[in-house]
Design an enzyme around this catalytic site. Sequence first.
Site, PDB file in Angstrom:
ATOM      1  N   LEU A 106       0.882  -1.125  -0.047  1.00 52.12           N
ATOM      2  CA  LEU A 106       0.007   0.139  -0.077  1.00 52.12           C
ATOM      3  C   LEU A 106       0.811   1.232   0.032  1.00 52.12           C
ATOM      4  CD1 LEU A 106      -2.959  -0.844   2.365  1.00 52.12           C
ATOM      5  CD2 LEU A 106      -2.700  -1.564   0.115  1.00 52.12           C
ATOM      6  N   GLY A 151       0.981  -5.084   1.602  1.00 54.12           N
ATOM      7  CA  GLY A 151      -0.164  -5.413   0.536  1.00 54.12           C
ATOM      8  C   GLY A 151       0.384  -6.131  -0.829  1.00 54.12           C
ATOM      9  N   ASN A 175       4.244  -7.434   6.820  1.00 51.50           N
ATOM     10  CA  ASN A 175       5.021  -6.734   7.840  1.00 51.50           C
ATOM     11  C   ASN A 175       4.413  -5.408   8.428  1.00 51.50           C
ATOM     12  OD1 ASN A 175       5.321  -5.469   5.342  1.00 51.50           O
ATOM     13  ND2 ASN A 175       7.450  -4.421   5.788  1.00 51.50           N
ATOM     14  N   GLU A 176       3.318  -5.372   8.290  1.00 50.93           N
ATOM     15  CA  GLU A 176       2.386  -4.135   8.953  1.00 50.93           C
ATOM     16  C   GLU A 176       2.926  -3.617  10.253  1.00 50.93           C
ATOM     17  OE1 GLU A 176      -0.066  -5.354   5.446  1.00 50.93           O
ATOM     18  OE2 GLU A 176       1.056  -6.415   7.124  1.00 50.93           O
TER      19      GLU A 176
END
Length: 300
Positions: A106, A151, A175-176
Amino acid sequence: LCPPGVLPLCCRPPAWDRAPRPPLSPLRPPGLPLAPSRPFSNNKIQVELDESSGIAMMKFKSPPVNSLSLEFLTEFSISLEKLENDRACRGVIITSAVPKIFSSGLDITEMCGKSMEHYAEFWRAVQELWLRLYGSNMVTVAAVNGSSPAGGCLVALSCDYRIMAENPKFSIGLNEAQLGIVAPFWFKDTFVNIVGHRVAERSLQLGSLHPAPEAHKLGLVDELVPEEKLLEKAAAVMAQWLALPDHARQLTKSMMRKAVLDRLVAHREDDIQNFVTFISKESIQKSLRMYMEMLKKRKS
């Protein structure tokens, strides 16, 4: 909600109503163009449909890192819809035209310093892409030819089959947590369905990016092949999947994925509101600003 046995957001006619297809054409030597083909291209995504085989090639071409901006997400969803509605298309191979990167995930600039209305529009576009890709009637094969965090990993996870270039410098994962944000429940559900609960729990909490060999060991990707063989292997896998009757494969896919898809459809507006509330917090905005500054320093 869709009735049992029907995938959401897919408008194409049922495969069993179509005329029988000719046998798949043999694989072409690497480097030769697909023909006869029907290309259509947007600013950020190139699509070429080989009508003789029923296979489309979708290439991300949004340098430097194929980040999933609002424009990119919109083009992606429109491209998938066009292919779904094209009776000549039965499968799509998704890959990148940008060296060393599949998709960076993202676009952080879409989530930082914008209005709440923009955040809602952006998140709805993220949802739409996942609903279309995860719920697609087509066979979807991800040819992951570079790193694929967050994303970008979700795009690969949403496909039926994942082949990754055999390069330990390439990594993939959700890996957010490293950015101080939380992967939403439908990211998590997709991940759990592929690698299992314990691997997903550990990987999500740590925000892990797995090098290609480790990703293969965990089952995050199905195969590793030399990068120069990636598209050839993707075409061979696609041919194997398309050898089955479409209706049986599609209904089986729906049976396996419908509960996860329905969960987001039922809670879509709540999910958007949760995202807007979370991303608007000053602490989260501060974390994103710090991350963007770190990226700028790396570039310089």
